[in-house]
Design a protein around this motif. Structure first.
Motif, PDB file in Angstrom:
ATOM      1  N   ASP A  10       0.835  -1.209   0.000  1.00 34.51           N
ATOM      2  CA  ASP A  10       0.000   0.000   0.000  1.00 34.51           C
ATOM      3  C   ASP A  10       0.868   1.256   0.000  1.00 34.51           C
ATOM      4  O   ASP A  10       0.567   2.239  -0.689  1.00 34.51           O
ATOM      5  N   ARG A  11       1.932   1.217   0.782  1.00 35.86           N
ATOM      6  CA  ARG A  11       2.819   2.381   0.860  1.00 35.86           C
ATOM      7  C   ARG A  11       3.463   2.667  -0.495  1.00 35.86           C
ATOM      8  O   ARG A  11       3.514   3.818  -0.949  1.00 35.86           O
ATOM      9  N   GLN A  71      10.289   7.796  -6.124  1.00 34.93           N
ATOM     10  CA  GLN A  71       9.148   7.550  -5.243  1.00 34.93           C
ATOM     11  C   GLN A  71       9.182   6.125  -4.691  1.00 34.93           C
ATOM     12  O   GLN A  71       8.927   5.891  -3.497  1.00 34.93           O
ATOM     13  N   ALA A  72       9.499   5.165  -5.552  1.00 35.56           N
ATOM     14  CA  ALA A  72       9.557   3.766  -5.110  1.00 35.56           C
ATOM     15  C   ALA A  72      10.683   3.563  -4.099  1.00 35.56           C
ATOM     16  O   ALA A  72      10.498   2.892  -3.071  1.00 35.56           O
ATOM     17  N   ALA A  73      11.852   4.133  -4.378  1.00 31.69           N
ATOM     18  CA  ALA A  73      12.989   3.990  -3.463  1.00 31.69           C
ATOM     19  C   ALA A  73      12.688   4.635  -2.112  1.00 31.69           C
ATOM     20  O   ALA A  73      12.965   4.060  -1.053  1.00 31.69           O
ATOM     21  N   MET A  74      12.106   5.823  -2.127  1.00 29.10           N
ATOM     22  CA  MET A  74      11.793   6.521  -0.885  1.00 29.10           C
ATOM     23  C   MET A  74      10.708   5.791  -0.092  1.00 29.10           C
ATOM     24  O   MET A  74      10.736   5.769   1.141  1.00 29.10           O
ATOM     25  N   ALA A  75       9.748   5.190  -0.789  1.00 30.29           N
ATOM     26  CA  ALA A  75       8.675   4.460  -0.102  1.00 30.29           C
ATOM     27  C   ALA A  75       9.249   3.265   0.652  1.00 30.29           C
ATOM     28  O   ALA A  75       8.898   3.012   1.809  1.00 30.29           O
ATOM     29  N   LEU A  76      10.133   2.516   0.004  1.00 26.94           N
ATOM     30  CA  LEU A  76      10.721   1.352   0.657  1.00 26.94           C
ATOM     31  C   LEU A  76      11.628   1.765   1.812  1.00 26.94           C
ATOM     32  O   LEU A  76      11.555   1.196   2.914  1.00 26.94           O
ATOM     33  N   LEU A  77      12.469   2.761   1.588  1.00 21.29           N
ATOM     34  CA  LEU A  77      13.367   3.214   2.655  1.00 21.29           C
ATOM     35  C   LEU A  77      12.585   3.827   3.810  1.00 21.29           C
ATOM     36  O   LEU A  77      12.970   3.689   4.973  1.00 21.29           O
ATOM     37  N   GLY A  78      11.481   4.494   3.494  1.00 20.98           N
ATOM     38  CA  GLY A  78      10.635   5.040   4.552  1.00 20.98           C
ATOM     39  C   GLY A  78      10.015   3.950   5.397  1.00 20.98           C
ATOM     40  O   GLY A  78       9.914   4.075   6.617  1.00 20.98           O
ATOM     41  N   TYR A  79       9.611   2.878   4.751  1.00 19.29           N
ATOM     42  CA  TYR A  79       9.053   1.733   5.484  1.00 19.29           C
ATOM     43  C   TYR A  79      10.111   1.121   6.401  1.00 19.29           C
ATOM     44  O   TYR A  79       9.844   0.800   7.560  1.00 19.29           O
ATOM     45  N   GLY A 128      15.477  -5.450  -7.099  1.00 16.02           N
ATOM     46  CA  GLY A 128      16.438  -6.184  -6.287  1.00 16.02           C
ATOM     47  C   GLY A 128      17.541  -5.283  -5.756  1.00 16.02           C
ATOM     48  O   GLY A 128      17.969  -5.419  -4.600  1.00 16.02           O
ATOM     49  N   MET A 129      17.985  -4.347  -6.566  1.00 19.82           N
ATOM     50  CA  MET A 129      19.030  -3.419  -6.143  1.00 19.82           C
ATOM     51  C   MET A 129      18.567  -2.570  -4.964  1.00 19.82           C
ATOM     52  O   MET A 129      19.288  -2.390  -3.976  1.00 19.82           O
ATOM     53  N   VAL A 130      17.342  -2.079  -5.048  1.00 22.56           N
ATOM     54  CA  VAL A 130      16.812  -1.234  -3.976  1.00 22.56           C
ATOM     55  C   VAL A 130      16.621  -2.042  -2.697  1.00 22.56           C
ATOM     56  O   VAL A 130      16.958  -1.597  -1.596  1.00 22.56           O
ATOM     57  N   PRO A 180      24.128   6.823   5.000  1.00 28.34           N
ATOM     58  CA  PRO A 180      23.626   8.197   5.171  1.00 28.34           C
ATOM     59  C   PRO A 180      22.098   8.258   5.258  1.00 28.34           C
ATOM     60  O   PRO A 180      21.454   7.214   5.320  1.00 28.34           O
ATOM     61  N   ARG A 181      21.539   9.479   5.249  1.00 34.47           N
ATOM     62  CA  ARG A 181      20.096   9.668   5.344  1.00 34.47           C
ATOM     63  C   ARG A 181      19.407   8.974   4.180  1.00 34.47           C
ATOM     64  O   ARG A 181      19.978   8.802   3.113  1.00 34.47           O
ATOM     65  N   LYS A 182      18.129   8.590   4.400  1.00 40.34           N
ATOM     66  CA  LYS A 182      17.413   7.836   3.368  1.00 40.34           C
ATOM     67  C   LYS A 182      17.274   8.626   2.077  1.00 40.34           C
ATOM     68  O   LYS A 182      17.284   8.046   0.987  1.00 40.34           O
ATOM     69  N   GLU A 183      17.164   9.952   2.170  1.00 41.83           N
ATOM     70  CA  GLU A 183      17.073  10.768   0.951  1.00 41.83           C
ATOM     71  C   GLU A 183      18.359  10.661   0.133  1.00 41.83           C
ATOM     72  O   GLU A 183      18.314  10.596  -1.107  1.00 41.83           O
ATOM     73  N   THR A 184      19.497  10.597   0.832  1.00 39.22           N
ATOM     74  CA  THR A 184      20.776  10.472   0.140  1.00 39.22           C
ATOM     75  C   THR A 184      20.909   9.093  -0.490  1.00 39.22           C
ATOM     76  O   THR A 184      21.373   8.947  -1.631  1.00 39.22           O
TER      77      THR A 184
END
Length: 239
Positions: A105-106, A122-130, A192-194, A207-211
């Motif tokens: 869902d995220r 967006q996909a990378a940030m969603a996974l890292l945010g989770y 797979g890389m993400v 580093p930070r998830k944004e980086t």
């Protein structure tokens, strides 16, 4: 004048003091009224068990977690856990299903219309945010278990995300003259890389998830933007 027998009471008084004391100790104490236990409503108990099991599976994994441990943490008997979930496998399946739904869902919500590079971000940030906000859930998903299958597990989430990325890449490949049939291969590689990077970042948190997301997209996008239509191996086979 003859004395009148005084019945059992007199006989008891004629017994030695040690015997009288022994009989007095043998008299049972009055029964106390048992304290009533407050029963948790079934729905609330179920949520409690899921929450405790989620944390335990995250900490110890499927194999090392036992129903006894979950029950002990919840301060209930083992039959209570079996009554709700049928066993450890059933409990684990419920926990995993919830995490799969939450993560999918995220990611789905994050993938809004936009440039393909924005969708990758967006996909990378969603996974890292989770991973950042729900580390226990991510640990449950990425740990090995006997229930890994094509559906209902973390692999199904990755396949769902990869299919969405495949659709995006397919259109991009077609517009650039590449074989759109290869979009599936590249989508699996990107996802797979993400995910592998996310597992590493789960432990180091820097580093930070944004980086991290920016560097992932940099590698993916700049690599995609300079794809060779028909890549070949530089190393000659057999040398």
């Amino acid at each position: 004048m003859a004395s009148v027998p005084d019945g059992d009471g007199g006989a008891a008084r004629r017994q030695p003091p040690a015997v009288r004391a022994s009989r007095a100790r043998a008299v049972p104490a009055p029964a106390t009224k048992p304290t009533s236990r407050v029963r948790m409503p079934a729905a609330q108990r179920r949520e409690q068990l899921i929450s405790i099991a989620r944390q335990t599976f995250a900490e110890r994994g499927f194999d090392a977690t036992s129903i006894e441990e979950v029950a002990a943490r919840a301060k209930v008997s083992k039959p209570v856990v079996y009554e709700h979930f049928g066993g450890k496998e059933g409990l684990y399946a419920v926990v995993v299903d919830r995490e799969v739904t939450a993560l999918l869902d995220r990611i789905t919500t994050a993938l809004t219309a936009g440039h393909p590079r924005e969708l990758l971000e967006q996909a990378a940030m969603a996974l890292l945010g989770y991973i950042e906000e729900d580390a226990s859930g991510f640990r449950v998903l990425v740990r090995e278990s006997p229930l890994l299958s094509a559906t209902g597990t973390f692999s199904s989430v990755l396949n769902d995300v990869a299919h969405q990325v495949e659709h995006i890449l397919g259109a991009e490949f077609k517009s650039r003259g590449y074989d759109p049939k290869l979009a599936e291969l590249y989508s699996q590689a990107l996802v797979g890389m993400v995910v592998l990077t996310g597992r590493w970042w789960l432990e180091v948190r820097k580093p930070r998830k944004e980086t991290v997301a920016a560097h992932l997209v940099n590698l993916a996008w700049n690599g995609l933007s300079h794809l060779e239509a028909k890549p070949g191996m530089i190393t000659v086979h057999g040398r």
